[in-house]
Design a protein around this motif. Structure first.
Motif, PDB file in Angstrom:
ATOM      1  N   ARG A  53     -52.204  13.175  28.709  1.00  0.00           N
ATOM      2  CA  ARG A  53     -53.268  14.167  28.896  1.00  0.00           C
ATOM      3  C   ARG A  53     -53.198  14.912  30.227  1.00  0.00           C
ATOM      4  O   ARG A  53     -54.008  15.809  30.467  1.00  0.00           O
ATOM      5  CB  ARG A  53     -54.625  13.492  28.682  1.00  0.00           C
ATOM      6  CG  ARG A  53     -54.764  13.083  27.221  1.00  0.00           C
ATOM      7  CD  ARG A  53     -56.047  12.432  26.839  1.00  0.00           C
ATOM      8  NE  ARG A  53     -56.034  12.211  25.386  1.00  0.00           N
ATOM      9  CZ  ARG A  53     -56.990  11.591  24.723  1.00  0.00           C
ATOM     10  NH1 ARG A  53     -58.052  11.121  25.363  1.00  0.00           N
ATOM     11  NH2 ARG A  53     -56.907  11.448  23.410  1.00  0.00           N
ATOM     12  N   GLU A  54     -52.213  14.571  31.032  1.00  0.00           N
ATOM     13  CA  GLU A  54     -51.941  15.381  32.216  1.00  0.00           C
ATOM     14  C   GLU A  54     -51.101  16.615  31.880  1.00  0.00           C
ATOM     15  O   GLU A  54     -50.987  17.539  32.687  1.00  0.00           O
ATOM     16  CB  GLU A  54     -51.219  14.542  33.275  1.00  0.00           C
ATOM     17  CG  GLU A  54     -52.097  13.462  33.897  1.00  0.00           C
ATOM     18  CD  GLU A  54     -51.342  12.621  34.910  1.00  0.00           C
ATOM     19  OE1 GLU A  54     -50.151  12.927  35.168  1.00  0.00           O
ATOM     20  OE2 GLU A  54     -51.934  11.661  35.440  1.00  0.00           O
ATOM     21  N   VAL A  55     -50.509  16.628  30.677  1.00  0.00           N
ATOM     22  CA  VAL A  55     -49.684  17.761  30.246  1.00  0.00           C
ATOM     23  C   VAL A  55     -50.592  18.940  29.901  1.00  0.00           C
ATOM     24  O   VAL A  55     -51.575  18.789  29.173  1.00  0.00           O
ATOM     25  CB  VAL A  55     -48.819  17.380  29.031  1.00  0.00           C
ATOM     26  CG1 VAL A  55     -48.012  18.569  28.540  1.00  0.00           C
ATOM     27  CG2 VAL A  55     -47.912  16.204  29.372  1.00  0.00           C
ATOM     28  N   GLU A  56     -50.240  20.110  30.420  1.00  0.00           N
ATOM     29  CA  GLU A  56     -51.056  21.307  30.201  1.00  0.00           C
ATOM     30  C   GLU A  56     -50.263  22.376  29.447  1.00  0.00           C
ATOM     31  O   GLU A  56     -49.057  22.527  29.652  1.00  0.00           O
ATOM     32  CB  GLU A  56     -51.536  21.875  31.538  1.00  0.00           C
ATOM     33  CG  GLU A  56     -52.451  20.920  32.292  1.00  0.00           C
ATOM     34  CD  GLU A  56     -52.832  21.426  33.672  1.00  0.00           C
ATOM     35  OE1 GLU A  56     -53.979  21.205  34.079  1.00  0.00           O
ATOM     36  OE2 GLU A  56     -51.971  22.040  34.335  1.00  0.00           O
ATOM     37  N   LEU A  57     -50.980  23.128  28.597  1.00  0.00           N
ATOM     38  CA  LEU A  57     -50.368  24.183  27.799  1.00  0.00           C
ATOM     39  C   LEU A  57     -50.943  25.541  28.178  1.00  0.00           C
ATOM     40  O   LEU A  57     -52.127  25.651  28.516  1.00  0.00           O
ATOM     41  CB  LEU A  57     -50.616  23.929  26.303  1.00  0.00           C
ATOM     42  CG  LEU A  57     -50.173  22.574  25.742  1.00  0.00           C
ATOM     43  CD1 LEU A  57     -50.508  22.481  24.262  1.00  0.00           C
ATOM     44  CD2 LEU A  57     -48.684  22.353  25.964  1.00  0.00           C
ATOM     45  N   SER A  58     -50.112  26.536  28.076  1.00  0.00           N
ATOM     46  CA  SER A  58     -50.541  27.895  28.406  1.00  0.00           C
ATOM     47  C   SER A  58     -50.726  28.712  27.135  1.00  0.00           C
ATOM     48  O   SER A  58     -49.815  28.813  26.315  1.00  0.00           O
ATOM     49  CB  SER A  58     -49.500  28.570  29.301  1.00  0.00           C
ATOM     50  OG  SER A  58     -49.891  29.885  29.608  1.00  0.00           O
ATOM     51  N   ASP A 324     -53.015  15.749  21.798  1.00  0.00           N
ATOM     52  CA  ASP A 324     -51.982  14.830  22.292  1.00  0.00           C
ATOM     53  C   ASP A 324     -50.650  15.085  21.584  1.00  0.00           C
ATOM     54  O   ASP A 324     -49.576  15.029  22.194  1.00  0.00           O
ATOM     55  CB  ASP A 324     -52.390  13.378  22.078  1.00  0.00           C
ATOM     56  CG  ASP A 324     -53.538  12.938  22.972  1.00  0.00           C
ATOM     57  OD1 ASP A 324     -53.842  13.650  23.945  1.00  0.00           O
ATOM     58  OD2 ASP A 324     -54.120  11.877  22.690  1.00  0.00           O
ATOM     59  N   ARG A 327     -49.201  18.247  23.097  1.00  0.00           N
ATOM     60  CA  ARG A 327     -48.656  17.994  24.432  1.00  0.00           C
ATOM     61  C   ARG A 327     -47.293  17.310  24.350  1.00  0.00           C
ATOM     62  O   ARG A 327     -46.362  17.633  25.099  1.00  0.00           O
ATOM     63  CB  ARG A 327     -49.620  17.105  25.225  1.00  0.00           C
ATOM     64  CG  ARG A 327     -50.962  17.750  25.565  1.00  0.00           C
ATOM     65  CD  ARG A 327     -51.846  16.734  26.267  1.00  0.00           C
ATOM     66  NE  ARG A 327     -53.121  17.293  26.687  1.00  0.00           N
ATOM     67  CZ  ARG A 327     -54.314  16.965  26.153  1.00  0.00           C
ATOM     68  NH1 ARG A 327     -54.364  16.081  25.168  1.00  0.00           N
ATOM     69  NH2 ARG A 327     -55.419  17.514  26.602  1.00  0.00           N
ATOM     70  N   HIS A 383     -44.915  26.863  25.617  1.00  0.00           N
ATOM     71  CA  HIS A 383     -46.292  26.904  26.126  1.00  0.00           C
ATOM     72  C   HIS A 383     -46.549  25.873  27.213  1.00  0.00           C
ATOM     73  O   HIS A 383     -47.654  25.772  27.727  1.00  0.00           O
ATOM     74  CB  HIS A 383     -47.279  26.685  24.965  1.00  0.00           C
ATOM     75  CG  HIS A 383     -47.242  27.784  23.943  1.00  0.00           C
ATOM     76  ND1 HIS A 383     -48.092  28.857  23.976  1.00  0.00           N
ATOM     77  CD2 HIS A 383     -46.438  27.967  22.868  1.00  0.00           C
ATOM     78  CE1 HIS A 383     -47.836  29.665  22.963  1.00  0.00           C
ATOM     79  NE2 HIS A 383     -46.827  29.140  22.271  1.00  0.00           N
ATOM     80  N   ILE A 385     -46.842  24.209  30.667  1.00  0.00           N
ATOM     81  CA  ILE A 385     -46.990  24.559  32.069  1.00  0.00           C
ATOM     82  C   ILE A 385     -46.257  23.503  32.870  1.00  0.00           C
ATOM     83  O   ILE A 385     -46.664  22.341  32.908  1.00  0.00           O
ATOM     84  CB  ILE A 385     -48.469  24.639  32.486  1.00  0.00           C
ATOM     85  CG1 ILE A 385     -49.186  25.731  31.679  1.00  0.00           C
ATOM     86  CG2 ILE A 385     -48.593  24.908  33.992  1.00  0.00           C
ATOM     87  CD1 ILE A 385     -50.669  25.824  31.949  1.00  0.00           C
TER      88      ILE A 385
END
Length: 386
Positions: A53-58, A324, A327, A383, A385
């Motif tokens: 959940r530290e993974v971020e999407l743009s 999840d 990600r 996507h 980040i």
């Protein structure tokens, strides 16, 4: 190509955590703790999910977007979504007929279902329910004769994929299971009996369907084993420690797709490639084996970058939602698997739990895809980040 079932889920339980909370009210504490727990202090259990959940999407809102398609091709089969049901041992302990319920739901929704050697339905029954589409996970036997016979049964059942497990060279140290008597050999304490009495629906369903057994292993087990004898049988029959010399004859024998589950670093991934395996599942056994290890998303990133063009890279451990899944795909996995999430669903909702959980995850993933303007699951890395 099969078309999966219509997406519908019970709006009372719109998250996996809702299902988990409901399951806790229906399943005896010892069984729920077996499902829910990790090993030692549960550090890696919780780290698995938190690191994902530290993974971020743009999102690219102004891009030309026509539709978001979840369908994913894997080993020559087009599945309706990029996730499947991971193997879980002793599923019938958490809820009677759980593996049958999940196998049927997976088949109806056109996603993969992996049967564990040590769960509570047989290879043949899973194959019947899924019309020969169930994958099979092999715990490595100590005897070649037994290994060969189980593999031949999987072949006869038309399992398209054989999964071999490498991350259980020894049983994890799980304090809850030890307290609850679920170590080997298991025992039923007065406290466990009292817990059962507090869960009358579970008790009634178990009474109707019978005590859960290792159905795939029945042909090899002496009759009328007591609990201590069962523990001795399991210890003598299986050796979870794999190496290249043990994998080579399996590769020679198995003509279908062969996948190594439990890969946690680049060195083992490289060996899988060299041995001619078709895929790997990056996994730390849901945090149940090594509390001091990495969360699975970390080695996945490195392995996918280095070997993703040479072997199919998948992941399980820690995924609990559609975001999840997104990600994990963005970090390089081609496919994902979940175990606990589906068991929460069946434990909470019984026969409807499999359909509900799959529909819920499909709905969540579809929303993420549309929100970030991702048209195909293979585009998720675009996507990410970084």
């Amino acid at each position: 190509m099969r078309e999966g079932k219509k997406i519908e889920f019970n709006s009372k339980y719109p998250s996996i955590e809702d299902l988990r909370k409901k399951a806790r009210t229906r399943v005896p504490k010892f069984a729920m703790e077996y499902l829910d727990g990790g090993c030692n202090e549960d550090i890696n259990l919780h780290k698995n999910t938190s690191k994902i959940r530290e993974v971020e999407l743009s999102p690219y809102y102004l891009s030309k977007h026509t539709a978001s398609i979840m369908k994913t091709e894997l080993f020559g089969h087009t599945y309706d979504a990029p996730f499947g049901i991971a193997p879980v041992g002793l599923q019938g302990l958490m809820w009677p007929k759980a593996p049958e319920i999940l196998a049927k739901a997976a088949f109806d929704h056109n996603i993969p279902f992996i049967l564990s050697t040590v769960t509570t339905t047989s290879i043949e029954r899973a194959a019947e329910i899924t019309e020969g589409n169930a994958w099979f996970q092999l715990y490595h036997p100590t005897e070649d004769r037994l290994r060969d016979d189980i593999i031949k049964r999987a072949e006869a059942a038309r399992c398209p994929v054989l999964v071999i497990l490498c991350d259980v060279p020894t049983f994890g140290f799980r304090p809850r299971d030890i307290r609850n008597g679920l170590a080997m050999p298991p025992k039923m304490s007065l406290n466990n009996i009292l817990q059962i009495l507090k869960r009358p629906q579970w008790a009634a369903e178990t009474l109707i369907n019978g005590q859960p057994n290792f159905e795939t292993l029945k042909p090899y087990m002496p009759k009328n084993l007591d609990l201590r004898q069962l523990g001795k049988f399991m210890d003598e029959t299986f050796s979870g420690r794999l190496n290249e010399e043990k994998i080579k004859p399996i590769r020679d024998m198995w003509k279908g797709k062969l996948v190594l589950k439990g890969v946690a670093n680049e060195a083992d991934a490289e060996k899988a490639v060299r041995l001619g395996l078709d895929g790997i599942i990056v996994s730390n056994h849901g945090g149940r084996q090594l509390d001091a290890g990495e969360s699975s998303i970390k080695p996945l990133t490195r392995i996918a970058e280095k070997y993703g063009d040479q072997i199919t890279v998948m992941m399980d451990s820690g995924l609990r939602s559609g975001p999840d899944i997104a990600r994990t795909l963005a970090k390089g996995a081609e496919f994902t698997f979940m175990g606990r999430s589906f068991m929460y669903g069946v434990s909470a909702l019984g026969k409807k739990g499999g359909d509900h959980t799959i529909s819920l995850l499909k709905t969540q993933l579809q929303q993420v895809m549309e929100q970030v303007c991702c048209e195909n699951v293979k585009d998720f890395p675009n996507h990410l980040i970084k």
